[in-house]
Design a protein around this motif. Structure first.
Motif, PDB file in Angstrom:
ATOM      1  N   ILE A  59       1.717   6.703  -6.637  1.00  0.00           N
ATOM      2  CA  ILE A  59       0.655   7.634  -7.066  1.00  0.00           C
ATOM      3  C   ILE A  59       1.077   9.077  -6.789  1.00  0.00           C
ATOM      4  CG2 ILE A  59      -1.718   8.390  -6.601  1.00  0.00           C
ATOM      5  CD1 ILE A  59      -2.354   5.413  -6.012  1.00  0.00           C
ATOM      6  N   GLY A  60       1.662   9.261  -5.615  1.00  0.00           N
ATOM      7  CA  GLY A  60       2.086  10.610  -5.241  1.00  0.00           C
ATOM      8  C   GLY A  60       3.118  11.149  -6.205  1.00  0.00           C
TER       9      GLY A  60
ATOM     10  N   ILE B 118       2.375   1.659  -3.337  1.00  0.00           N
ATOM     11  CA  ILE B 118       1.405   2.191  -4.318  1.00  0.00           C
ATOM     12  C   ILE B 118       1.160   3.686  -4.065  1.00  0.00           C
ATOM     13  CG2 ILE B 118      -1.010   2.085  -5.059  1.00  0.00           C
ATOM     14  CD1 ILE B 118      -0.870  -0.948  -4.491  1.00  0.00           C
ATOM     15  N   SER B 119       1.013   4.031  -2.794  1.00  0.00           N
ATOM     16  CA  SER B 119       0.753   5.432  -2.441  1.00  0.00           C
ATOM     17  C   SER B 119       1.894   6.326  -2.896  1.00  0.00           C
ATOM     18  CB  SER B 119       0.551   5.565  -0.921  1.00  0.00           C
ATOM     19  OG  SER B 119      -0.533   4.793  -0.487  1.00  0.00           O
ATOM     20  N   ILE B 120       3.103   5.858  -2.652  1.00  0.00           N
ATOM     21  CA  ILE B 120       4.271   6.635  -3.060  1.00  0.00           C
ATOM     22  C   ILE B 120       4.295   6.772  -4.571  1.00  0.00           C
ATOM     23  CG2 ILE B 120       6.795   6.619  -3.178  1.00  0.00           C
ATOM     24  CD1 ILE B 120       6.787   5.283  -0.418  1.00  0.00           C
TER      25      ILE B 120
ATOM     26  N   SER C  56       3.543  10.238  -9.273  1.00  0.00           N
ATOM     27  CA  SER C  56       2.907  10.458 -10.592  1.00  0.00           C
ATOM     28  C   SER C  56       2.150  11.790 -10.604  1.00  0.00           C
ATOM     29  CB  SER C  56       1.932   9.308 -10.901  1.00  0.00           C
ATOM     30  OG  SER C  56       2.633   8.088 -11.001  1.00  0.00           O
TER      31      SER C  56
ATOM     32  N   ILE D 232       0.848  -1.218   0.000  1.00  0.00           N
ATOM     33  CA  ILE D 232       0.000   0.000   0.000  1.00  0.00           C
ATOM     34  C   ILE D 232       0.867   1.245   0.000  1.00  0.00           C
ATOM     35  CG2 ILE D 232      -1.638   1.342   1.394  1.00  0.00           C
ATOM     36  CD1 ILE D 232      -2.798  -1.358   2.320  1.00  0.00           C
ATOM     37  N   ILE D 233       1.904   1.180   0.858  1.00  0.00           N
ATOM     38  CA  ILE D 233       2.796   2.338   0.932  1.00  0.00           C
ATOM     39  C   ILE D 233       3.470   2.550  -0.412  1.00  0.00           C
ATOM     40  CG2 ILE D 233       4.939   3.196   1.991  1.00  0.00           C
ATOM     41  CD1 ILE D 233       4.053   1.797   4.577  1.00  0.00           C
TER      42      ILE D 233
END
Length: 394
Positions: A377-378, A373-375, A380, A370-371
């Motif tokens: 997305i951030g 993926i979050s990183i 991007s 999750i982390i």
């Protein structure tokens, strides 16, 4: 003799001391020329230079002398052998050895007066063992006996003789046996050897034959000469039914460092040494009598015992590299060996590192994903914003 001495004392007091004639001397001769065959007779004659009542004394080697009275031609000495015949003809004294003995009569002889005078010269009497004396050795078992059984060895002599016999067993010192007592003073003679002396024979009864002791060449002969017997090769067989069964206290499987007792059961008690065979290593020989081995290669943690008809080997600390192999046991001199035992030594269970359960892995991986993926997305979103600003400024 006491009365004679008392008379001398009385006369000496009245007329002065009585002196034995100065010329009194003694000459000793023998009818056999100083050489006699054992068992034959020889007459020793002690010639005096004048008739005298003075007792004579016979001296045989280092033995105490025998005193003989002239008046009665007898002796009160109980040590005089019964086959010595005394006589006193004329001015002589004779001693007839009617049955010459090597061990008794082969020595120096002298005679003389008990109260002085010139003693005779010595005669060296040589008693020869009979030339025809020979020895023949036979056995009641035909030269073959089973271990633990008996076999009588008979040494037949060609004539009765007082000469001690000697039994020779292999390279061991011979055992001397006296004819007169049929005994030996040799402490090394085994207690199960029974001696007898019937007629012209000597017998040695091996009542419990031993492979390690009695399986060898035997001879007999006279201790002072004569023709010795031919040798007999006594063959002591291990009992045909003797067999060996090997078992283990651990059922053939033991953990490294633990103990396992190997038991080799024999079908009968025997003095025959046992051998333990471990894989392709040289076998270990173990004596029944002492239950020990002289083999320096036997590990110090192997404990040996010999209860009853068994032999045991206790592996007190089993080793994978040393003891995990085939084992056998058997007699060192024959018999049916045991079947082999394949001893399996298992490695000690190691302390395994605790493995985390799969759920923990999942719980650990999910946040990471999750982390991540979050990183992603951030990053991007940030890149897109930067591009927009660049376009707007253009």
């Amino acid at each position: 003799m006491n009365h004679f001495l008392q008379l001398i004392a009385i006369v000496s007091l009245q007329y002065g001391p009585i002196v034995v004639q100065n010329e009194q001397s003694y000459v000793l001769t023998s009818s056999c020329g100083g050489v006699v065959t054992e068992g034959s007779s020889c007459v020793l004659t002690c010639e005096t230079s004048a008739v005298t009542e003075t007792p004579i004394v016979w001296t045989r080697g280092t033995n105490p002398p025998y005193g003989v009275k002239r008046t009665t031609c007898t002796t009160s000495d109980p040590a005089v052998p019964s086959d010595y015949v005394l006589a006193c003809p004329g001015t002589s004294f004779t001693l007839t050895i009617t049955n010459a003995s090597v061990i008794r009569d082969k020595t120096t002889w002298k005679c003389g007066g008990s109260l002085g005078g010139k003693e005779s010269d010595a005669i060296n009497l040589d008693v020869k063992v009979q030339n025809e004396q020979s020895y023949v050795l036979t056995s009641s078992c035909g030269g073959v006996v089973t271990e633990g059984s008996s076999c009588v060895l008979t040494c037949e002599t060609s004539a009765v003789t007082e000469t001690p016999i000697v039994w020779t067993r292999g390279t061991n010192p011979p055992y001397g046996v006296k004819r007169t007592t049929c005994t030996t003073s040799d402490p090394s003679v085994p207690s199960d050897y029974v001696l007898a002396c019937p007629g012209t024979s000597f017998t040695l009864n091996i009542t419990a034959a031993s492979v390690t002791r009695d399986k060898t060449t035997w001879k007999c002969g006279g201790s002072l000469g004569g023709k010795k017997s031919d040798a007999i090769n006594l063959d002591v067989k291990v009992q045909n039914e003797q067999s060996y069964v090997l078992t283990s206290s651990c059922g053939g499987v033991v953990t490294e460092g633990s103990s396992c007792v190997l038991t080799c059961e024999t079908s009968a008690v025997t003095e025959t040494p046992i051998v333990w065979t471990r894989g392709t290593n040289p076998p270990y020989g173990v004596k029944r009598t002492t239950c020990t081995t002289s083999d320096p290669s036997v590990p110090s943690d192997y404990v040996l015992a010999c209860p009853g008809t068994s032999f045991t080997l206790n592996i007190t600390a089993a080793s994978v590299t040393r003891d995990k192999t085939t084992w056998k046991c058997g007699g060192s001199l024959g018999g049916k060996k045991s079947d082999a035992i394949n001893l399996d030594v298992k490695g000690s269970p190691s302390t395994a590192t605790a493995q985390p359960p799969k759920l923990l892995y999942l719980l650990f991986l999910i946040p990471v994903i999750i982390i991540g993926i979050s990183i992603g997305i951030g990053i991007s979103v940030f890149v897109l914003k930067v591009r927009r600003r660049i376009r707007e400024q253009v």
